[in-house]
Every structure is written in C-alpha cells, then in structure tokens.
Design an enzyme around this catalytic site. Structure first.
Site, PDB file in Angstrom:
ATOM      1  N   SER A  39       0.649  -1.420  -0.024  1.00 52.81           N
ATOM      2  CA  SER A  39       0.059   0.075   0.141  1.00 52.81           C
ATOM      3  C   SER A  39       0.974   1.398   0.017  1.00 52.81           C
ATOM      4  O   SER A  39       1.886   1.273  -0.599  1.00 52.81           O
ATOM      5  CB  SER A  39      -0.926  -0.017   1.249  1.00 52.81           C
ATOM      6  OG  SER A  39      -0.174  -0.106   2.514  1.00 52.81           O
ATOM      7  N   ASP A  92       4.017  11.983   8.908  1.00 49.83           N
ATOM      8  CA  ASP A  92       2.676  12.628   9.477  1.00 49.83           C
ATOM      9  C   ASP A  92       2.064  11.705  10.353  1.00 49.83           C
ATOM     10  O   ASP A  92       0.872  11.757  10.678  1.00 49.83           O
ATOM     11  CB  ASP A  92       1.866  12.469   8.217  1.00 49.83           C
ATOM     12  CG  ASP A  92       1.805  11.351   7.339  1.00 49.83           C
ATOM     13  OD1 ASP A  92       2.252  10.185   7.802  1.00 49.83           O
ATOM     14  OD2 ASP A  92       1.429  11.095   6.126  1.00 49.83           O
ATOM     15  N   HIS A 133       3.232   7.815   7.264  1.00 49.54           N
ATOM     16  CA  HIS A 133       4.163   7.276   6.441  1.00 49.54           C
ATOM     17  C   HIS A 133       5.497   7.836   7.030  1.00 49.54           C
ATOM     18  O   HIS A 133       5.693   8.593   7.734  1.00 49.54           O
ATOM     19  CB  HIS A 133       3.835   8.115   5.109  1.00 49.54           C
ATOM     20  CG  HIS A 133       2.454   7.773   4.847  1.00 49.54           C
ATOM     21  ND1 HIS A 133       1.306   8.691   5.035  1.00 49.54           N
ATOM     22  CD2 HIS A 133       1.882   6.828   4.024  1.00 49.54           C
ATOM     23  CE1 HIS A 133       0.141   8.077   4.388  1.00 49.54           C
ATOM     24  NE2 HIS A 133       0.433   7.064   4.060  1.00 49.54           N
TER      25      HIS A 133
END
Length: 254
Positions: A14, A185, A188
């Site tokens: 992902s 963040d 990530h």
C-alpha cells in the site's frame, strides 16, 4: 524489458510502498545499494488492503510472465487494521480474513517459481498524536495497538507459511526517539524510519540461507571491469576498478 537480465526485486503493498521513493525512502535506498546488481520495481497502491490486493494478484504477478521476480517484499496490514466503518465501507479487514488473505498471497507467489524468495513486512507503529496534528483524512480509526495486533498476526503467517517476516512495528520502536523522527505525518515513513526498514531487510537477506544469495555484497556488478582499456588510470600507472566503486554514503549498510 531491457537487458541484460538482472535479479528482479518487486515491492508490493500500500502507501508504505507507493511512497517509498519519496523523502529518501526505503525503496530509493535499496535501488542505490543494488545499483548495477538488481532492479527494484514498485507495485505500491496507497489506501489498499489485503482484500484489494488479492483482487489483482494475478495481474501484478501473472503465472505466465517471461521473467519472475527473484524477491518479492510484501506489505499490507496498516489499512486492514483500521476501525470498522458502521456502514461496512472503508479499508478495514477483519483479522481472520487478513490472515487468510496473506496466506493466499504467499501461496500464489510461491507458485510463480521454485526460486522465488519472499519477505513480509508488518505494519509499522504509528504516532497517533502526530496523525491528529497532521489532520489526515480518513485515518481516524487507526491505533498503534491495532497495528501491533495485525503485525503479530503477519509474523504468525510468516512462521506458518515458511517465509521471511520482519516485524517493523517492533524494529522502529527500538529507536529511542522514534515518535518524533520516523514519520512524516504519523503514518508514512520519514527518512529515519526508512533507514530502519532498509537495515532490517538487508539483515534478513544476509542471514537467509538462500542459494544463490541475494545479499548485495554477494551479487556481481553487471558488466564487470574485465580487461577494459577504458578504465581510468591512477597515479601509479595502474588501471582503477570502477564496477564495484562505492560513493561516500551518509549511511553505511554493512
């Protein structure tokens, strides 16, 4: 396809994979380390879960491909672990289904070639406060505890299916200041987080009893120097080998 043929490493997952060339990411670091030795190919899809991955598995890894990967590194689990939506929408995948999906992914990959090697990466940890401050959309149902649960389940799948697994959730939290240095963040990976992922991947490859070895030091550089008359000449009048020359990196990977 360009030649000559090199070992092919495919990163499948992902957003942790899709964004892994950004901000000195772990795929970019691997591509640098394996330059002239192996090709690093991304198949990363932000927002995906293991259920969506299964839907396209045959397209990403077709059985009849002319060239099959030497190594596949798989990451799914962070989106699966998110809190269920009351309407049944969103990326959440119940834990038993996630386990089953990861087993099916493993089985398909193993069927591609008897020489294929597989590494699973677990969910990394998250910084919940940083996520709130970043005001990320659609990730409010993710917790570090749920990431731990899915990470441990992934490692159990690896043990049962006899593939390499790296517990990124645990590895990143070994760094004392991980909450403030490892994320862009809260989810990530920043460069410090990516460096940890690379170190763990290289350790897994180095320690694996794979024949042939896929460790970067064990792979020959493509088009070695041989007896080329075009090699640069040193002050002593002797030609200098260039094919295995290493630039001065900020991080050492031995």
């Amino acid at each position: 396809m360009v030649g000559p043929s090199r070992p092919l490493f495919v990163l499948f997952g992902s957003s942790i994979v899709q964004f892994s060339y950004s901000n000195q990411g772990w795929a970019a670091i691997l591509a640098d380390i394996y330059a002239r030795k192996a090709d690093i190919v991304l198949r990363g899809y932000a927002g995906w879960n293991s259920r969506r991955a299964l839907q396209v598995l045959d397209q990403v890894f077709p059985m009849n491909a002319a060239v099959q990967p030497s190594l596949v590194i798989v990451y799914f689990g962070g989106n699966d672990s998110m809190k269920p939506d009351p309407a049944g929408l969103g990326p959440h995948v119940p834990l038993p289904e996630y386990i089953d999906n990861m087993k099916k992914i493993t089985t398909h990959l193993k069927s591609l070639s008897e020489n294929i090697r597989i590494i699973f990466l677990t969910c990394p940890p998250i910084n919940e406060e940083q996520i709130r401050q970043a005001q990320l959309i659609g990730v409010g149902g993710r917790t570090n505890e749920s990431c731990r649960i899915y990470a441990e389940a992934c490692m159990e799948v690896c043990k049962e299916m006899d593939v390499k697994g790296i517990n990124i959730w645990t590895a990143i939290q070994q760094k004392e200041d991980w909450m403030t240095t490892c994320f862009m963040d809260g989810i990530h990976l920043a460069s410090e987080g990516s460096k940890i992922v690379v170190k763990e991947i290289l350790r897994a490859i180095r320690e694996a009893e794979w024949e042939p070895s896929l460790y970067w030091r064990s792979l020959a550089s493509e088009f070695g120097d041989g007896d080329s008359a075009f090699l640069p000449v040193g002050d002593d009048g002797k030609q200098i080998s260039i094919s295995d020359f290493e630039i001065q990196r900020h991080s050492q990977w031995e």
